[in-house]
Design a protein around this motif. Structure first.
Motif, short mmCIF file in Angstrom:
data_model
loop_
_atom_site.label_atom_id
_atom_site.label_comp_id
_atom_site.label_asym_id
_atom_site.label_seq_id
_atom_site.Cartn_x
_atom_site.Cartn_y
_atom_site.Cartn_z
N MET A 1 -15.24 32.24 53.61
CA MET A 1 -14.45 33.76 54.23
C MET A 1 -14.21 33.97 55.93
SD MET A 1 -13.11 36.82 53.55
CE MET A 1 -12.94 38.24 54.77
N LYS A 2 -15.58 33.26 55.58
CA LYS A 2 -16.52 32.79 57.63
C LYS A 2 -15.26 32.18 57.65
CE LYS A 2 -20.72 34.86 57.78
NZ LYS A 2 -22.26 34.88 58.92
N THR A 3 -14.69 30.72 57.39
CA THR A 3 -14.19 29.91 58.33
C THR A 3 -12.31 30.83 58.53
OG1 THR A 3 -14.68 28.30 56.54
CG2 THR A 3 -12.64 28.10 57.31
N VAL A 4 -11.83 31.89 57.56
CA VAL A 4 -10.74 32.17 57.65
C VAL A 4 -11.15 33.42 59.06
CG1 VAL A 4 -9.02 33.96 56.84
CG2 VAL A 4 -10.43 32.10 54.92
N ALA A 5 -12.84 33.68 59.02
CA ALA A 5 -12.32 34.82 59.83
C ALA A 5 -11.67 34.20 61.23
CB ALA A 5 -13.53 36.21 59.30
N LEU A 6 -13.29 33.12 61.69
CA LEU A 6 -12.82 32.01 62.28
C LEU A 6 -11.35 31.68 63.21
CD1 LEU A 6 -14.91 29.57 64.55
CD2 LEU A 6 -14.84 28.09 63.00
N ILE A 7 -10.46 31.07 62.46
CA ILE A 7 -9.62 30.70 62.71
C ILE A 7 -8.71 32.04 63.19
CG2 ILE A 7 -7.43 29.57 61.98
CD1 ILE A 7 -8.47 27.91 59.42
N ALA A 8 -8.78 33.01 62.40
CA ALA A 8 -8.17 34.28 63.14
C ALA A 8 -8.96 34.42 64.29
CB ALA A 8 -8.29 35.22 61.91
N GLY A 9 -9.60 34.75 64.31
CA GLY A 9 -10.40 34.40 65.98
C GLY A 9 -9.95 34.46 67.26
N VAL A 10 -9.54 33.28 66.34
CA VAL A 10 -9.26 32.15 67.38
C VAL A 10 -7.62 32.24 67.64
CG1 VAL A 10 -8.09 29.35 68.33
CG2 VAL A 10 -10.29 30.01 67.35
N ALA A 53 -12.19 37.94 69.93
CA ALA A 53 -13.50 37.72 70.07
C ALA A 53 -14.78 38.36 69.10
CB ALA A 53 -14.01 38.41 70.96
N ALA A 54 -14.84 39.61 68.45
CA ALA A 54 -15.41 40.03 67.41
C ALA A 54 -15.54 38.83 66.35
CB ALA A 54 -14.88 41.05 67.16
N LEU A 55 -13.89 38.72 65.77
CA LEU A 55 -14.39 38.03 64.15
C LEU A 55 -14.74 36.74 64.61
CD1 LEU A 55 -10.77 38.16 63.50
CD2 LEU A 55 -13.06 39.06 62.20
N LEU A 56 -14.71 35.95 66.18
CA LEU A 56 -15.60 35.03 66.51
C LEU A 56 -17.15 35.07 65.79
CD1 LEU A 56 -13.58 33.85 68.96
CD2 LEU A 56 -13.33 32.88 67.10
N TRP A 57 -17.09 36.19 67.50
CA TRP A 57 -18.81 36.12 67.18
C TRP A 57 -19.26 36.60 65.27
CZ3 TRP A 57 -21.24 41.12 64.92
CH2 TRP A 57 -22.70 41.10 65.47
N TRP A 58 -18.73 37.59 64.76
CA TRP A 58 -19.22 36.93 63.11
C TRP A 58 -18.43 36.16 62.23
CZ3 TRP A 58 -16.70 36.79 58.37
CH2 TRP A 58 -17.48 37.75 57.71
N SER A 59 -17.74 35.75 62.57
CA SER A 59 -17.98 33.95 62.31
C SER A 59 -19.04 33.27 62.69
CB SER A 59 -16.89 33.45 61.53
OG SER A 59 -16.21 33.02 63.66
#
Length: 62
Positions: A1-10, A53-59
């Protein structure tokens, strides 16, 4: 899940900055874009970038 959030955040961060750049007139590409020098897209773009940026921070949290 965190990988998906990282990609979506970028992706959201990149697109948000692009939209804000087009809205401010800094990025005038593509020439046919309706967002060029339309000030409302600065607000929309910065909002999208903040979400990214919030998604990146969370991931990246442990």
């Amino acid at each position: 899940m965190k990988t998906v959030a990282l990609i979506a955040g970028v992706i959201l961060l990149a697109f948000g900055l692009l939209f804000a750049g087009q809205g401010s007139g800094i990025i005038m590409w593509p020439a046919s874009s309706f967002m060029l020098a339309a000030r409302i897209w600065i607000v929309y773009g910065l909002g999208i970038a903040a979400l990214g940026a919030a998604l990146l921070w969370w991931s990246r949290r442990r």
